[in-house]
Design an enzyme around this catalytic site. Structure first.
Site, short mmCIF file in Angstrom:
data_model
loop_
_atom_site.label_atom_id
_atom_site.label_comp_id
_atom_site.label_asym_id
_atom_site.label_seq_id
_atom_site.Cartn_x
_atom_site.Cartn_y
_atom_site.Cartn_z
N ASP A 95 0.83 -1.20 0.00
CA ASP A 95 0.00 0.00 0.00
C ASP A 95 0.87 1.25 0.00
OD1 ASP A 95 -2.28 -1.54 0.13
OD2 ASP A 95 -2.45 -1.42 2.31
N TYR A 142 6.22 -8.45 8.72
CA TYR A 142 5.84 -7.05 8.82
C TYR A 142 5.99 -6.54 10.25
CZ TYR A 142 3.36 -7.81 4.37
OH TYR A 142 3.03 -8.13 3.07
N ASP A 169 -7.22 1.41 7.62
CA ASP A 169 -6.01 2.05 8.12
C ASP A 169 -6.30 3.52 8.42
OD1 ASP A 169 -5.70 3.59 5.73
OD2 ASP A 169 -4.63 1.95 4.78
N ARG A 195 -3.68 -4.95 7.52
CA ARG A 195 -4.70 -4.03 8.01
C ARG A 195 -6.02 -4.75 8.27
NH1 ARG A 195 -6.95 -1.80 2.80
NH2 ARG A 195 -5.52 -2.53 1.19
#
Length: 299
Positions: A39, A67, A81, A174
């Site tokens: 993203d 992550y 998000d 997310r």
């Protein structure tokens, strides 16, 4: 012509395609691909494939990722998000113990519904195109695998947390966070995301866009590119004699029985006697042949 793999540290504000477009201009190379979209708000590991290495994008043996993410409890948005439109916001009082317990519930094989703001296609159209027009459609849940979730920080006062997630292909962090928020009953949004590992590359191996520009200017970029075979170093190997290597490079299936190969399943990295990487194949036991998946011999 540039051929090989270059792990790049994607900056915030860029789409994965923005990075490719930028480096096409910097390197004067049209043929550049990537694996694993990030993203725009996310940063971190984005392996780029130059020239003939782009053939590897669809057959990567290692698509696990890691992550580091930050999140806030007590809020939901349409994008899941912090950049999205706020849908709900209310005080929350989640304890660290409760948060850790819920996080542990998301380790293992899970079914996850892709977010509307994603590149997943439904009916041939990316979901984000529909989302931007205010449309929400049914989208099938997909099985994902989360290997581990480590809670590295939690503030009961601020109702924020930091987590590290190790997962398989197709996992939306997310969405994972939003789903945790639903279980907790207060909602949650991701506030930051950094991919620290992808495609077998760690963040410590990545170059910034500025470093790529500097290497191009100094003429050292080609030497920084990693060989395509690096992507397949975890696969079993088969070494061919000169005659078989010639047949293989011309797309001829090789019979297994005559060569005494057996006990190998899945994809295989194929080399010649000189140690040159030729391609990726698989053992077709039904037809008793070594069959070509992708040829890289002419890089």
């Amino acid at each position: 012509m540039l051929n090989g793999v270059l792990p790049v540290d994607k900056p915030a504000g860029f789409t994965s395609f923005d990075v490719i477009a930028k480096l096409r201009g910097v390197t004067h190379t049209k043929k550049i691909g990537h694996s694993g979209t990030l993203d725009p708000m996310a940063t971190g590991v984005l392996p780029l494939f130059f020239g003939t290495a782009t053939k590897a994008c669809s057959i990567l043996p290692n698509e696990d990722k890691r992550y580091a993410a930050s999140l806030r409890l007590g809020m939901t948005t349409d994008t899941e998000d912090i950049t999205g439109k706020v849908l709900s916001e209310a005080p929350s009082a989640v304890t660290e113990e409760r948060f850790r317990a819920v996080a542990a519930e998301f380790v293992g094989a899970l079914m996850q519904t892709p977010p509307m703001y994603s590149a997943v296609k439904v009916g041939g159209r990316p979901l984000y195109d529909l989302a931007r027009k205010g449309r929400e459609v049914e989208r099938p849940a997909k099985e994902i695998t989360v290997y581990s979730i480590e809670v590295t920080a939690f503030s009961e006062t601020e109702q924020t947390a930091e987590i590290e997630v190790s997962c398989g292909k197709g996992t939306y962090i997310r969405t994972l966070i939003a789903d945790m928020g639903r279980i907790l009953g207060c909602g949650a949004v991701m506030t930051a995301l950094r991919r620290t590992r992808a495609g077998g590359f760690g963040i410590e191996e990545c170059y910034t866009i500025r470093q790529v520009q500097d290497m191009m200017t100094s003429g050292t970029l080609e030497s920084a590119l990693l060989p395509t075979e690096r992507l397949f170093e975890e696969l079993p190997r088969v070494v061919l004699c000169d005659f078989d290597a010639h047949l293989y490079c011309n797309g001829v299936p090789l019979e297994l029985e005559k060569r005494g190969w057996g006990g190998i399943s899945g994809d295989i990295a194929v080399y010649d006697r000189a140690g040159n990487f030729l391609g990726v194949s698989y053992m077709d036991e039904a037809e008793n042949e070594l069959k070509l998946r992708k040829l890289f011999a002419h890089e």
